[in-house]
Design an enzyme around this catalytic site. Structure first.
Site, short mmCIF file in Angstrom:
data_model
loop_
_atom_site.label_atom_id
_atom_site.label_comp_id
_atom_site.label_asym_id
_atom_site.label_seq_id
_atom_site.Cartn_x
_atom_site.Cartn_y
_atom_site.Cartn_z
N ASN A 104 51.82 45.37 37.40
CA ASN A 104 50.76 44.78 36.60
C ASN A 104 51.15 43.34 36.27
O ASN A 104 51.40 42.57 37.19
CB ASN A 104 50.48 45.63 35.36
N ASN A 155 52.27 44.83 30.17
CA ASN A 155 51.30 43.74 30.16
C ASN A 155 51.91 42.42 29.75
O ASN A 155 52.94 42.03 30.28
CB ASN A 155 50.09 44.13 29.31
N ASP A 205 46.45 42.63 25.73
CA ASP A 205 46.56 42.56 27.19
C ASP A 205 47.49 41.41 27.56
O ASP A 205 48.65 41.40 27.17
CB ASP A 205 45.15 42.42 27.78
#
Length: 300
Positions: A104, A155, A205
């Site tokens: 990610n 994240n 995020d």
């Protein structure tokens, strides 16, 4: 939000999941990815043109490389990207024992080391098999070190100006955390919470820091970016966006005074798409009265 702050759509992409913007100062371009669309985008602020490279799997991040081109997290591989030929070559692979995982968010620390995290494949946006992810670092000689495991959705990440604090987000914990950071060894320790998300703020995020060491956190399902003082844990400012799934942010523009914010359209139903026609686009926020810092390039 201060009255002088202005939010406008900068890049019209309609990305399924736009993420990880990086401002390239020399080119005055914005580098960002479309995770589900499996593309790396480069938008020129001078020509307003977008160039794209397709990746063979979901792409979590792309960052500049000191030797030229980029490195990106594609599937479970850190790959070298030659933009001119659109060729990619795998440098290292992570989570070999977890084939359903993917990389990610990732970012380069002030000495050129890459930090990147993984997560389990999503059933639906932000719905994952929990505690499947990890946080890794990759040095210039491609030595991979695992720093954290049992991560839900690895994240946002960034470093304080003095390089002694590493800020990190595991989204489903709904907190922004800090670690002591040894930039020489790359080791992290003394984890603590610097901010806990409030009702309505959504999930933390992607994030970035400004020159005053204040955090700017994109709030997924919160439709905003929040500005936090990590020293006090106080939210200083909220910037509202015309889309709910805000995903990440970075400072850019000629003097790094513009905040670029990515967003996602994946997971919206037809009614939500009608209400949020700009979902998936990338926004420019001006008038914040603060500046950011240039991004770091991977030394490997």
């Amino acid at each position: 939000m201060m009255s002088s702050v202005k939010v406008e759509c900068a890049v019209k992409t309609g990305s399924l999941i736009g993420e990880g913007p990086v401002w390239e100062e020399s080119e005055q371009t914005l580098l960002f990815v479309d995770i589900a669309g499996q593309k790396i985008h480069r938008w020129s602020s001078t020509t307003n043109q977008i160039q794209s490279v397709e990746t063979a799997d979901m792409v979590g991040f792309a960052v500049p490389r000191q030797s030229g081109g980029y490195v990106a997290g594609v599937g479970r591989s850190i790959v070298a990207v030659d933009w001119s030929t659109q060729m990619m070559s795998s440098l290292v692979e992570v989570d070999e024992d977890k084939p359903n995982n993917r990389l990610n968010d990732g970012k380069v620390d002030p000495v050129g080391r890459l930090l990147a995290g993984t997560m389990g494949k999503e059933v639906r946006p932000a719905e994952v098999q929990r505690q499947q992810g990890s946080l890794f670092s990759v040095t210039s000689d491609l030595i991979v070190t695992k720093h954290l495991n049992q991560v839900d959705i690895s994240n946002g990440l960034d470093w304080s100006l003095d390089q002694k604090t590493f800020f990190y987000i595991d989204s489903l914990s709904r907190t922004v955390d800090a670690f002591d950071y040894d930039s020489h060894s790359g080791q992290i320790g003394n984890r603590r919470v610097v901010y806990r998300m409030e009702e309505g703020e959504g999930l933390p995020d992607g994030m970035t820091l400004d020159v005053d060491d204040r955090l700017w956190v994109a709030c997924y399902n919160g439709g905003r970016v929040i500005n936090i003082d990590p020293a006090t844990g106080v939210r200083l400012q909220t910037v509202s966006l015309p889309v709910m799934k805000t995903t990440s942010c970075c400072f850019g523009g000629p003097d790094f005074s513009d905040l670029y914010v990515t967003s996602a359209s994946l997971g919206l139903d037809q009614s939500e798409k009608r209400q949020q026609p700009l979902a998936g686009d990338t926004f420019r926020v001006t008038g914040l009265g603060v500046k950011g810092r240039p991004s770091n390039s991977f030394s490997g």
